[in-house]
Design an enzyme around this catalytic site. Structure first.
Site, mmCIF file in Angstrom:
data_model
loop_
_atom_site.group_PDB
_atom_site.id
_atom_site.type_symbol
_atom_site.label_atom_id
_atom_site.label_comp_id
_atom_site.label_asym_id
_atom_site.label_seq_id
_atom_site.Cartn_x
_atom_site.Cartn_y
_atom_site.Cartn_z
ATOM 1 N N ASP A 245 0.832 -1.193 0.000
ATOM 2 C CA ASP A 245 0.000 0.000 0.000
ATOM 3 C C ASP A 245 0.871 1.248 0.000
ATOM 4 O OD1 ASP A 245 -2.413 1.822 1.089
ATOM 5 O OD2 ASP A 245 -3.172 -0.111 0.381
ATOM 6 N N HIS A 318 -3.442 5.922 3.877
ATOM 7 C CA HIS A 318 -4.173 4.711 3.503
ATOM 8 C C HIS A 318 -3.519 3.456 4.090
ATOM 9 C CE1 HIS A 318 -5.848 1.841 0.356
ATOM 10 N NE2 HIS A 318 -6.924 2.567 0.603
ATOM 11 N N SER A 513 -11.352 -0.868 0.469
ATOM 12 C CA SER A 513 -9.958 -0.855 0.929
ATOM 13 C C SER A 513 -9.842 -1.338 2.359
ATOM 14 C CB SER A 513 -9.381 0.563 0.876
ATOM 15 O OG SER A 513 -8.791 0.841 -0.358
#
Length: 559
Positions: A245, A318, A513
């Site tokens: 990620d 994220h 996600s």
């Protein structure tokens, strides 16, 4: 309470199969495309070689093609470049390739394509370098040779078979996008639905959790640090979840995600986060084409995409958010943080495949008892792309073999289903249709549920989605980032709520996600008691059986 819904009869999405009409990709800002050397493939404008399917929209890097390493000998490149000359392009053979086909003691490496740069051929022609145009020219040559052989005008079937075999193995380098919603504070205000924003719904102010104008908001938690619980009584190590990620919070480190160690360093056994500087440097060095932001560091940064505006990048934080979800659900596990995605939410497919390949290599080394290996039990992927056609012969040429390799090694792969409210195949999640071998660990694709258990409106839904898990308005860790939006009212030390100041280092966010790492964390937790027990087994049967047992145990308590 975390919620899971499993579709056992394969009916999910059946009602949408006849209407796969969501082919129009959301807008991708020109700044993002320029940053990644990418274009949107638009069907109305795309040239298509005779006999090949008309494409659907996708995002691809225009300056490279993916070519299997075994085909990078000089004779093959010369043949391909002879065909490409009339469109003013050529493949630039990598300097590291010898005159003989590239070989490796890593069998997987020989199977996978690598990014090969496109350049201008000879005397400059007024033709833009474009991977799709180059690919269609190569395919057109195959069609012309086939028609010549079929008509009797040529008897050189060997040349046809040779070129067809090569061209069939060449593909675009797609740009993968992260699956978090409403990452940018300006996205909703302007009404622009970018690919990194997910489902293009003009009512998104009302359809998603929001404070002011941001779907990603800071919160305060009163929960205690999960702590690093004991190692399982029959375990030789802790379960490991690899998160590919945006990286991990570093400055400052998040208190829930420490201690952090380098792979192979002392103190490795009880670390919460494992980082791999060597791997990051390799990924950056092997990247082909221009890149404005390096991934040589594992840090989840920078937070600001455009300094003159100060908005947080759509996917800044994220990776840290995903790591925090795994931390909450599997407090005894370790997170192997590998940075492949930029904070704008995009990653070249070739970089992702390269990272997966190197992880597979480290897993094999660990299973053979080598000190430079790295055990991994679960891989969490919260990014993906739409292919240009379901009829493409080779669209999964890169992702499928490397994910198959990982699952055959006993590694469970969990992938986000995507946020585009469509049943159109979103890869790699849709590879669940192909990676179903019971002799390999599970591959699981995950859609998102709302807090009340309903399917999130933004979530993709299709027969290839394995299950749905909590993914909307979920709380997790976040770097101490602060964006340009200020508190609407301030007097001295008193102020109203500031929607993009994450000094608390926690936030609420939504997207498939985050549904994916919920499942990854639950699987890892079920592996805790016997993690590493079968690492040294010569065949992977016991590791595969343990992976399936962990997933089945999650399903038994699908709450």
């Amino acid at each position: 309470m975390i919620k899971i819904r499993v579709i056992s009869d394969g009916s999910s999405g059946k009602e949408h199969e006849s209407g796969l009409t969501r082919y129009v990709l959301p807008a991708v800002p020109q700044a993002v495309l320029q940053r990644h050397g990418a274009r949107v493939l638009r069907p109305a404008e795309a040239a298509v070689a005779k006999g090949w399917p008309k494409p659907n929209p996708t995002i691809y890097r225009y300056g490279v093609l993916l070519v299997p390493r075994r085909l990078l000998d000089s004779a093959t490149i010369v043949t391909l470049n002879r065909v490409l000359t009339d469109v003013g392009m050529r493949l630039v053979r990598p300097d590291a390739t010898d005159d003989q086909p590239a070989t490796s003691d890593d069998d997987l490496d020989a199977k996978l394509p690598v990014a090969v740069e496109l350049g201008v051929a000879g005397t400059f022609k007024p033709q833009a370098v474009d991977a799709w145009t180059a690919l269609q020219r190569l395919r057109a040559e195959v069609t012309a040779l086939r028609e010549a052989c079929d008509s009797g005008a040529s008897t050189d079937t060997a040349a046809l078979e040779s070129l067809a075999g090569v061209v069939d193995a060449i593909s675009l380098d797609h740009l993968l996008v992260g699956s978090a919603t409403d990452g940018s504070s300006s996205t909703i205000v302007t009404g622009t639905n970018t690919a990194s924003n997910g489902n293009p719904d003009l009512n998104n102010l009302f359809d998603r959790p929001a404070a002011g104008t941001s779907g990603r908001i800071p919160v305060t938690v009163a929960l205690a640090d999960p702590g690093q619980i004991y190692m399982g009584q029959n375990a030789s190590r802790r379960p490991v979840v690899a998160v590919l990620d945006t990286g991990i919070a570093c400055d400052p480190e998040h208190p829930w995600l420490t201690p952090r160690v380098e792979r192979g360093a002392n103190g490795h056994e009880d670390a919460v986060v494992i980082v791999d500087t060597e791997l990051q440097k390799q990924l950056e060095a092997e990247h082909v084409g221009e890149r404005l932001l390096s991934i040589a560091s594992y840090a989840d940064e920078p937070s600001i995409e455009e300094p003159l505006l100060g908005d947080l990048s759509t996917h800044a934080g994220h990776g840290t958010f995903i790591a925090g979800l795994i931390r909450q659900l599997a407090p005894g596990a370790q997170i192997y943080a590998v940075r492949v995605m930029q904070p704008d939410g995009f990653a070249p497919g070739s970089d992702v495949v390269n990272a997966l390949k190197k992880i597979a290599y480290r897993v094999r080394r660990a299973q053979s008892g080598q000190a430079d290996g790295q055990a991994v039990d679960v891989v969490s992927l919260s990014l993906g792309y739409f292919d240009e056609s379901a009829d493409e012969r080779n669209v999964t040429i890169a992702l499928e073999p490397v994910l198959r390799e990982l699952t055959e090694l006993g590694v469970t792969v969990v992938a986000a289903a995507g946020n585009f409210a469509t049943s159109r195949k979103f890869l790699p999640a849709a590879l669940t249709e192909k990676l179903t071998d019971k002799a390999a660990a599970p591959m699981i694709s995950v859609g998102s549920l709302n807090p009340n258990g309903s399917t999130s409106r933004f979530s993709n839904e299709a027969p290839w989605v394995t299950c749905y898990a909590s993914g909307a308005a979920i709380v997790s860790t976040f770097p101490a980032f602060a964006g340009a939006q200020n508190a609407p009212a301030r007097t001295g030390r008193r102020e109203s709520f500031d929607p993009d100041d994450f000094a608390s280092m926690f936030g609420v966010w939504s997207g498939t996600s985050f549904a994916a790492p919920v499942i990854a964390g639950l699987v890892a937790a079920r592996l805790h008691d016997e993690a590493g027990r079968h690492d040294r087994d010569q065949n992977s049967a016991a590791r595969v059986a343990a992976a399936h047992a962990a997933w089945e145990n999650v399903l038994k308590d699908a709450r």
